[in-house]
Each structure stands twice: as structure tokens, then as C-alpha cells.
Scaffold this active site. Structure first.
Site, mmCIF file in Angstrom:
data_model
loop_
_atom_site.group_PDB
_atom_site.id
_atom_site.type_symbol
_atom_site.label_atom_id
_atom_site.label_comp_id
_atom_site.label_asym_id
_atom_site.label_seq_id
_atom_site.Cartn_x
_atom_site.Cartn_y
_atom_site.Cartn_z
ATOM 1 N N SER A 8 -3.446 -3.748 -1.074
ATOM 2 C CA SER A 8 -2.310 -4.354 -0.378
ATOM 3 C C SER A 8 -2.683 -5.752 0.083
ATOM 4 O O SER A 8 -3.697 -5.944 0.768
ATOM 5 C CB SER A 8 -1.905 -3.501 0.828
ATOM 6 O OG SER A 8 -0.765 -4.028 1.467
ATOM 7 N N THR B 160 12.761 -6.759 -9.879
ATOM 8 C CA THR B 160 12.456 -8.146 -10.170
ATOM 9 C C THR B 160 11.099 -8.529 -9.576
ATOM 10 O O THR B 160 10.844 -8.283 -8.395
ATOM 11 C CB THR B 160 13.551 -9.070 -9.586
ATOM 12 O OG1 THR B 160 14.805 -8.701 -10.152
ATOM 13 C CG2 THR B 160 13.255 -10.527 -9.890
ATOM 14 N N GLY C 70 0.788 -1.223 0.000
ATOM 15 C CA GLY C 70 0.000 0.000 0.000
ATOM 16 C C GLY C 70 0.823 1.276 0.000
ATOM 17 O O GLY C 70 0.504 2.233 -0.708
ATOM 18 N N THR C 71 1.880 1.319 0.790
ATOM 19 C CA THR C 71 2.683 2.544 0.870
ATOM 20 C C THR C 71 3.316 2.873 -0.468
ATOM 21 O O THR C 71 3.268 4.022 -0.928
ATOM 22 C CB THR C 71 3.765 2.404 1.955
ATOM 23 O OG1 THR C 71 3.128 2.327 3.236
ATOM 24 C CG2 THR C 71 4.711 3.596 1.936
ATOM 25 N N HIS D 233 -1.611 -8.042 2.280
ATOM 26 C CA HIS D 233 -1.688 -8.559 3.647
ATOM 27 C C HIS D 233 -2.905 -8.058 4.420
ATOM 28 O O HIS D 233 -3.119 -8.453 5.559
ATOM 29 C CB HIS D 233 -0.392 -8.269 4.419
ATOM 30 C CG HIS D 233 -0.206 -6.840 4.855
ATOM 31 N ND1 HIS D 233 -0.312 -6.446 6.163
ATOM 32 C CD2 HIS D 233 0.096 -5.732 4.153
ATOM 33 C CE1 HIS D 233 -0.082 -5.155 6.264
ATOM 34 N NE2 HIS D 233 0.166 -4.695 5.053
ATOM 35 N N CYS E 109 1.203 1.938 11.723
ATOM 36 C CA CYS E 109 2.317 2.810 11.346
ATOM 37 C C CYS E 109 2.528 3.937 12.352
ATOM 38 O O CYS E 109 3.611 4.495 12.444
ATOM 39 C CB CYS E 109 2.070 3.419 9.967
ATOM 40 S SG CYS E 109 1.862 2.197 8.659
ATOM 41 N N ASN F 72 -8.660 3.679 8.009
ATOM 42 C CA ASN F 72 -7.962 2.593 8.669
ATOM 43 C C ASN F 72 -8.069 2.618 10.189
ATOM 44 O O ASN F 72 -7.709 1.648 10.857
ATOM 45 C CB ASN F 72 -6.477 2.599 8.275
ATOM 46 C CG ASN F 72 -5.831 3.949 8.524
ATOM 47 O OD1 ASN F 72 -6.170 4.930 7.858
ATOM 48 N ND2 ASN F 72 -4.915 4.020 9.466
#
Length: 392
Positions: free
Chosen positions: A200, A238, A71-72, A202, A332, A151
Site C-alpha cells: 500500500s 480506470t 491494502g484493504t 501511503h 482502522c 501493524n
């Protein structure tokens, strides 16, 4: 003592089938997907199938899916990418006061670099007024960024209404942080006029370190960094094929069970709010329990409560001794021990904003777990009241 994990907004457990898939892929698919040999080609085929699967679940075209680390990164790519690509000398960005730090601080960084910034207020429930968006847009505006589901409180923003306003300004792009929305609330990002949408893994049962940014066809971004030109030149690096494939599987499983999950979680949320309402020391933050049609205003998986004047880390540690894991603010920001920026923006005083708990649940929870949580909350409050009396 059994542990009850009520911190899904911070991170959800990986789904068992997803763990199996990722474990197997890490053993077998270690080749670089950009390599020209057979193993590399097979890895790229897996990534392409995952891209098509994510696109199908999110109502996107495969070429509109850009894989990222989460997400970030997706939020930063959307915001900085759109601003830095815009062919304007003076640039203006609009965000809300209650955005996740990866949006809010990103916008503040751009402001420090000379970009004009408007931070929109919210009402007492944490919602942006679309009319404020309309008033804030000007000829220099290049981007509006408003999250889908908050959130901390679970409040749903009026994305469709904001999208309709932005649509009247072709020079403005609309970004939505959808990290807390996917699998919990309906999403129709294109129909709502959204140009950029963040996800995101997770947060919906996938692995950490994997995410995506939906970039509407025709929208141009400047990459955050240079490199091997992967992901249509937007995100060099990658490809993490095991994580990407596992994320696509988690998304498929999550979206297939979304309707059942939403109804079950809303029932648990209503029960938890009923329990909290009988504990006089607590107040509920966000959409009020007696709101008209609350399911259109708040997500089903999160309840935010405050014990005004009580330090949240004390409550968190006492609940942990009872086997209950919850958090305060976002993961966070939780270690700062500062009043919640979100709750302050909603007009609450520092005592209420400092004494908040975020309870968020997931697929493993049932009504029995909510009853146990309620019992433990009562026990902890009773212990805290005893401590308060002894300190006087």
C-alpha cells in the site's frame, strides 16, 4: 508548539518529490489509459513503466503486479479471489489472530458464507508457530494468510518457515499482507514460497488510494467485481495513472534508502525502549527488549507500550497538547475504544490491552525527536499520576 507526528503505521507523509510528481501528472495526464487516442496511449505507457519499476523493486515480473486502491482491496482480492477461484466444494482458510482487520474480517465474512476457518494463536510476542500452520492444513485448505509485520506491535512473522510448510501442499496458496513491511524489512516473497503479497503506497511515502497485489505467475484469482477488464481482468476500473506513477516513485526512493533507514530507525527504537523502561507505569508489548537478535523478530519503526488501566484516548489527547501525535491499535480500529484484539491474542489482560499506545516513526525523525518524545511521555505520565491521586 512544534508537532511531532509519530503515527507512520497509520499513514506516512508523502515524500516531497512524490508530491511534485503527482501534482504535475494530475495537470498533464488526465486521459483514460484504456483510450485508443494518443493521450490514452501515453498514459498507459506511464502505467506500464510504473508496473515494471514496482516489479523490479519487489522481485516480481511486470505481469505479476496488479494495481489496486490500497491494502484493504489487495487483501480482499487475494483472499476472496483465491477462495472463490478454488475448485472445491468444501473450502478451508487459515489466518492468524493478529491479522489486520482487512484480512481478519474478510476471513470472517467468508466463514459466514460457509467457508471453514481456522484462526491460529500467537505467543506472547505475537508470533505464529509454524508448527501450528502445519497442523492446521488439511485437504480442504485453499489459503493460508499470515501478515509479514504486525501493524500494532511491529512483530515480524516467520514467513519463510511458513512458506516452506505451505510448499509441501500444492493445493494451498500462501498470502502475506506486507503493508507494514515494505521499506522497513527485507522481502524475498518468491523465495519464501509466497503466492500473493500486498503493498500500500501511503505506508511508504506514496499517495493514499494506490496499492498493489503481487500475484505469482500461474496463480488464478476470481475478480472481486466486473467491469472493463483492466489489470489482466483481475481489477476492473480506470487506472489512476498519477497515483500509480507516484507510488512507483515512492517505492523506488524507499527501497534505495532502506538499509540506511533500518539502521537509523533501530537505533531510535532502542533509545525509545530504554526511555520507556525507566517509566514504571509503562510496559512494552511485542518482542522483548532483551530478545536475542531482536532485529530479525521486530520491525524498526514501531514501538507499542501500555499504561495498564489508563484509557488510551486520555493519553493520546494529553500527548497531543504536548505536540506529540500517536495512536492506539490500528487506525482502522482506534475509534472503537475496545481492547486491542492483537494484545488480547498475545495473552495480555483487558487492562493492558485497553491502555496501549502505538508509536511509529519515519524518515523525518532523528534521535533528537526521540529524546523530545521521551520527555513528553514523562510529563504526561506525571500529569496522569497527579489526576489519579486527586480522584482518590
Amino acid at each position: 508548539m512544534k508537532t511531532y507526528y509519530f503515527d507512520h503505521c497509520a499513514s506516512s507523509p508523502m515524500l516531497p518529490r512524490v508530491v511534485e510528481t503527482m501534482t504535475e501528472l494530475m495537470k498533464l495526464q488526465y486521459a483514460n489509459a484504456s483510450a485508443l487516442h494518443r493521450s490514452g496511449v501515453e498514459a498507459m505507457k506511464l502505467a506500464d513503466r510504473a508496473r515494471s519499476s514496482v516489479a523490479e523493486r519487489m522481485g516480481a515480473l511486470p505481469q505479476e503486479v496488479v494495481f489496486t486502491s490500497g491494502g484493504t482491496e489487495s487483501n480482499n482480492l487475494a483472499i476472496k479471489g483465491a477462495v472463490n477461484k478454488a475448485a472445491r466444494t468444501i473450502k478451508h482458510v487459515i489466518v492468524s489472530e493478529v491479522e489486520h482487520a482487512s484480512v481478519y474480517e474478510c476471513a470472517r465474512q467468508l466463514e459466514a458464507e460457509g467457508v471453514q476457518l481456522t484462526v491460529l494463536p500467537v505467543d506472547e510476542s505475537g508470533r505464529v508457530d509454524p508448527n501450528d500452520v502445519a497442523r492446521a492444513i488439511k485437504k480442504e485448505t485453499v489459503l493460508v494468510s499470515v501478515m509479514h509485520v504486525n501493524n500494532e506491535t511491529g512483530t515480524i512473522q516467520p514467513i519463510r518457515e511458513i512458506g516452506e510448510i505451505v510448499a509441501g501442499h500444492p493445493h494451498v496458496k500462501f498470502h502475506v499482507d506486507g503493508v507494514q513491511a515494505i521499506g522497513k524489512v527485507p522481502i524475498d516473497w518468491k523465495r519464501w514460497g509466497v503466492h500473493l503479497y500486498t503493498g500500500s503506497a501511503h505506508k511508504f511515502g506514496g499517495p493514499k488510494g494506490a496499492g498493489f497485489l503481487l500475484v505469482k505467475d500461474g496463480v488464478e484469482l476470481k475478480p472481486l467485481f466486473g467491469g472493463g477488464n483492466q489489470e489482466q481482468g483481475l481489477r476492473s476500473g480506470t487506472l489512476n495513472v498519477p497515483a500509480i506513477v507516484s507510488m512507483s516513485q515512492a517505492l523506488r526512493l524507499t527501497m534505495e534508502s532502506q538499509n540506511e533507514r533500518r539502521q537509523r530507525m533501530y537505533a531510535m527504537k532502542r533509545r525509545l525502549q530504554d526511555i520507556v523502561a525507566k517509566i514504571p507505569e509503562f510496559v512494552v508489548n511485542g518482542i522483548p527488549t532483551d530478545a536475542v537478535d531482536p532485529e530479525t523478530l521486530a520491525a524498526p519503526h514501531v514501538v507499542n507500550i501500555s499504561y495498564p488501566g489508563m484509557r488510551p484516548e486520555v493519553m493520546i489527547h494529553m500527548l497531543e497538547t504536548q505536540g506529540i501525535l500517536v495512536s492506539t491499535q490500528s487506525a482502522c480500529s482506534s475509534k472503537t475504544l475496545q481492547p486491542s484484539r492483537v494484545l488480547l491474542a498475545m495473552g495480555h489482560n483487558a487492562e493492558r490491552a485497553s491502555g496501549s499506545l502505538r508509536i511509529s516513526f519515519g524518515d523525518e525523525h532523528g534521535m533528537e525527536d526521540i529524546e523530545i518524545l521521551g520527555e513528553r511521555l514523562v510529563q504526561v505520565v506525571s500529569s496522569l499520576k497527579t489526576l489519579e491521586r486527586n480522584m482518590k
